[in-house]
Design a protein around this motif. Structure first.
Motif: not given
Length: 82
Positions: A21-37, A41-52
Motif C-alpha cells: 500500500s502507498e499511503l498519503d499524508e493522512e495515512d489513506r491508501e492511494g494505491r494498493k497491490v494484492e498478491v495471491f498464491h 495480482r490485483a490492484r486498486a487506485d483512485a481511478s481503478h477498483e474492482t469488486a474484490a
C-alpha cells in the motif's frame, strides 16, 4: 507519503498473501497491490477498483513502535539454574 508491506501466511486461495500500500499524508491508501498464491495480482487506485480489490475506507493504523530484541541468556547444561 509512506509505503507499507503486509504479508499473511494462510491457505485461502481467494485471499492475498501480500499487500503493498502507498499511503498519503493522512495515512489513506492511494494505491494498493494484492498478491495471491501462484503470483496472481490485483490492484486498486483512485481511478481503478474492482469488486474484490479496493482502497481502504479508513486511515491506515499508525506504525507500531520498534520492538527491542528479546534478551537471551546462555547456561551450561547440567549446572542447575542460570
Amino acid at each position: 507519503m509512506r509505503h507499507v508491506r503486509v504479508t499473511w501466511t494462510h491457505d485461502f486461495a481467494d485471499e492475498p498473501v501480500e499487500i503493498l500500500s502507498e499511503l498519503d499524508e493522512e495515512d489513506r491508501e492511494g494505491r494498493k497491490v494484492e498478491v495471491f498464491h501462484g503470483g496472481r495480482r490485483a490492484r486498486a487506485d483512485a481511478s481503478h477498483e474492482t469488486a474484490a480489490t479496493g482502497l481502504g475506507e479508513v486511515p491506515f493504523p499508525p506504525p507500531l513502535p520498534a520492538r527491542r530484541p528479546a534478551r537471551r541468556r546462555a547456561c551450561r547444561a547440567g549446572r542447575g539454574r542460570c
